[in-house]
Design an enzyme around this catalytic site. Structure first.
Site, short mmCIF file in Angstrom:
data_model
loop_
_atom_site.label_atom_id
_atom_site.label_comp_id
_atom_site.label_asym_id
_atom_site.label_seq_id
_atom_site.Cartn_x
_atom_site.Cartn_y
_atom_site.Cartn_z
N ASP A 166 9.75 13.84 -6.45
CA ASP A 166 11.04 14.41 -6.04
C ASP A 166 11.56 15.38 -7.12
O ASP A 166 12.07 16.45 -6.82
CB ASP A 166 12.06 13.29 -5.81
CG ASP A 166 11.47 12.17 -4.97
OD1 ASP A 166 11.24 12.39 -3.79
OD2 ASP A 166 11.20 11.09 -5.53
N HIS B 213 13.84 6.57 -4.10
CA HIS B 213 12.85 7.52 -3.57
C HIS B 213 12.89 7.43 -2.04
O HIS B 213 12.06 6.80 -1.41
CB HIS B 213 11.45 7.18 -4.09
CG HIS B 213 10.38 8.02 -3.44
ND1 HIS B 213 10.31 9.38 -3.60
CD2 HIS B 213 9.39 7.69 -2.59
CE1 HIS B 213 9.31 9.85 -2.89
NE2 HIS B 213 8.73 8.84 -2.27
N1 LIG Z 1 6.50 7.52 -4.52
C1 LIG Z 1 6.04 8.65 -4.00
O1 LIG Z 1 6.47 9.73 -4.41
C2 LIG Z 1 5.02 8.66 -2.90
C3 LIG Z 1 4.53 7.49 -2.39
N2 LIG Z 1 3.59 7.49 -1.40
C4 LIG Z 1 3.12 6.18 -0.94
O2 LIG Z 1 1.88 5.86 -1.57
C5 LIG Z 1 1.20 4.89 -0.78
C6 LIG Z 1 -0.27 5.27 -0.60
O3 LIG Z 1 -0.38 6.47 0.13
P1 LIG Z 1 -1.80 7.03 0.62
O4 LIG Z 1 -2.79 7.00 -0.48
O5 LIG Z 1 -1.54 8.30 1.32
O6 LIG Z 1 -2.16 5.93 1.70
P2 LIG Z 1 -3.60 5.53 2.29
O7 LIG Z 1 -3.36 4.69 3.50
O8 LIG Z 1 -4.47 6.72 2.38
O9 LIG Z 1 -4.17 4.61 1.13
C7 LIG Z 1 -3.60 3.37 0.83
C8 LIG Z 1 -4.73 2.50 0.37
O10 LIG Z 1 -4.16 1.29 -0.10
C9 LIG Z 1 -5.07 0.26 0.23
N3 LIG Z 1 -4.42 -1.04 0.18
C10 LIG Z 1 -3.64 -1.65 1.12
N4 LIG Z 1 -3.29 -2.87 0.70
C11 LIG Z 1 -3.81 -3.04 -0.53
C12 LIG Z 1 -3.78 -4.10 -1.45
N5 LIG Z 1 -3.16 -5.24 -1.21
N6 LIG Z 1 -4.43 -3.93 -2.63
C13 LIG Z 1 -5.08 -2.79 -2.90
N7 LIG Z 1 -5.17 -1.75 -2.05
C14 LIG Z 1 -4.52 -1.88 -0.88
C15 LIG Z 1 -5.57 0.65 1.63
O11 LIG Z 1 -6.79 0.00 1.95
C16 LIG Z 1 -5.71 2.16 1.47
O12 LIG Z 1 -7.03 2.53 1.09
C17 LIG Z 1 1.98 4.80 0.53
O13 LIG Z 1 2.84 3.69 0.47
C18 LIG Z 1 2.79 6.08 0.52
O14 LIG Z 1 3.94 6.00 1.31
C19 LIG Z 1 3.09 8.64 -0.91
C20 LIG Z 1 3.54 9.85 -1.37
C21 LIG Z 1 4.56 9.95 -2.39
O1 LIG Z 2 7.63 10.48 2.59
C1 LIG Z 2 6.69 9.67 2.54
O2 LIG Z 2 6.56 8.69 3.29
C2 LIG Z 2 5.69 9.86 1.45
C3 LIG Z 2 6.47 10.05 0.25
O3 LIG Z 2 6.98 9.13 -0.34
C4 LIG Z 2 6.80 11.42 -0.15
O4 LIG Z 2 6.09 12.37 0.23
O5 LIG Z 2 7.79 11.57 -0.86
#
Ligand SMILES: NC(=O)C1=CN([C@@H]2O[C@H](COP(=O)(O)OP(=O)(O)OC[C@H]3O[C@@H](n4cnc5c(N)ncnc54)[C@H](O)[C@@H]3O)[C@@H](O)[C@H]2O)C=CC1
Ligand SMILES: O=C([O-])CC(=O)C(=O)O
Length: 329
Positions: free
Chosen positions: A160, A188
């Site tokens: 952000d 967030h």
């Molecule tokens: N804080 C931030 O700025 C942001 C946060 N996110 C969040 O990050 C997270 C991951 O996003 P992506 O990589 O796109 O999702 P994704 O679905 O591509 O990958 C998530 C992975 O986590 C694994 N997983 C699920 N449960 C698990 C566990 N108990 N232990 C270990 N691995 C586990 C899944 O098998 C999957 O491979 C989501 O919650 C998303 O909303 C995404 C973008 C920005």
């Molecule tokens: O918006 C979402 O769900 C993924 C995220 O946290 C971001 O891009 O900031």
């Protein structure tokens, strides 16, 4: 190069963010070209095969800084001796979902991982939570790790922060390097408050440089706060490469220190500063040094900013109450 590798644990390693994050860590973007890293990668059992493919690709890069890779589905094994843990693994939201919808789906992951970190991580562990809802997931992990000091947990609002810098730079037609002292306050989520009233552009107050309160209220703040949803809408999947990049920025600055004359945004356990209730994980302006952070003190908060901060903090209190109700903290 020093000989002892730093152990960096990453969860959700086979996911979208992982696919960008691991290669950057392995190439030295996190700890620099002189520090070898050992990657310890956690995934759920069904994703381990796919993770094996990612490890083959890591091998094929022949990164000089990559000392080794271990994969597995047991956090008690994967977090063993970890110096840095980046908790990314969680289900991302899809079109139409708010981050709050992920509370129960993802919250449970962080109780087990908090306990495993408590029992197995190295004494100098630093834990950054990226998986959503990031602030409250960090609170859950922290609450389940009583032996780890609470200041070792943070949640990611650096994405952000970076988005806010980029939007402001585009508006004013200046390079991003001219912008300092950006702050994201609160959660967030769509209630977050990106604050231009304390930011600076080429040494001058950013809100004054913009000179357009309507743009700040009706354009800048909602664009930054709803950027995640806009990316889901456009890409059909949540932000990944930018989230990985911000995860690296946040962890690198935490460990190596923030730049002189600047600060960064990090969601950390409140000590009551700026009227944010103690204990909740809320984003603040912080400076970092030698792996420690300090909340920037003494900023004047006007009524507009007060209202925005309070609204986001109220949402964090509601999330805290909801996970308390679910027995997760
Ligand atoms: N804080 C931030 O700025 C942001 C946060 N996110 C969040 O990050 C997270 C991951 O996003 P992506 O990589 O796109 O999702 P994704 O679905 O591509 O990958 C998530 C992975 O986590 C694994 N997983 C699920 N449960 C698990 C566990 N108990 N232990 C270990 N691995 C586990 C899944 O098998 C999957 O491979 C989501 O919650 C998303 O909303 C995404 C973008 C920005
Ligand atoms: O918006 C979402 O769900 C993924 C995220 O946290 C971001 O891009 O900031």
């Amino acid at each position: 190069m020093s000989n002892t590798p730093v152990k960096v644990a990453v969860t959700g390693a086979a996911g979208q963010i992982g696919y960008s994050l691991l290669f950057r860590i392995a190439s030295g973007a996190l700890l620099g070209p002189d520090t070898p890293v050992q990657l310890q990668l956690l995934e759920i059992e069904p994703a381990l095969k796919s993770l094996e493919g990612v490890v083959m690709e890591l091998d094929d890069c022949a990164f000089p800084t990559l000392a080794g890779v271990e994969i597995g589905s047991d956090p008690n094994v994967i977090f063993d001796g970890a110096n840095i843990a980046l908790l990314v693994g969680a289900r991302p939201r899809t079109k139409g979902m708010e981050r709050g919808d992920l509370l129960s789906a993802n919250g449970a992951i962080f109780t087990g991982q908090g306990k495993a970190l408590n029992d197995h991580a190295a004494d100098d562990i630093r834990i950054g939570v990226t998986g959503n809802p990031a602030n409250t997931n960090a609170l859950i992990a922290m609450s389940n790790a009583p032996d780890i000091p609470s200041e070792r947990f943070s949640a990611l609002t650096r994405l952000d922060h970076n988005r806010a810098i980029s939007q402001l730079a585009a508006k004013l037609g200046v390079p991003v390097t001219e912008i300092k002292k950006m702050t994201i306050w609160g959660n967030h989520s769509a209630t977050q408050y990106p604050d231009l009233f304390h930011a600076e552009v080429s040494g001058k107050n950013a809100a004054e440089a913009v000179g357009d309160q309507a743009w700040i209220e009706n354009d800048f703040i909602p664009t930054v706060a709803k950027r995640g949803a806009a990316i889901i809408e456009a890409r059909g999947a949540s932000s990944a490469a930018s989230a990985a990049s911000a995860t690296i920025d946040a962890a690198r600055d935490w460990i190596k220190g923030s730049a002189e004359g600047d600060w960064i945004s990090m969601a950390v356990a409140s000590d009551g500063s700026y009227g944010v209730p103690e204990g909740i994980i809320s984003s603040f302006p912080v400076t970092t040094k030698n792996g420690d952070w300090e909340i920037v003190q003494g900023l004047e908060i006007d009524d507009f900013s007060r209202g925005k901060i309070d609204a986001s903090v109220k949402e964090l209190e509601e999330e805290r109450d909801a996970v308390k109700e679910l027995g997760l903290i």
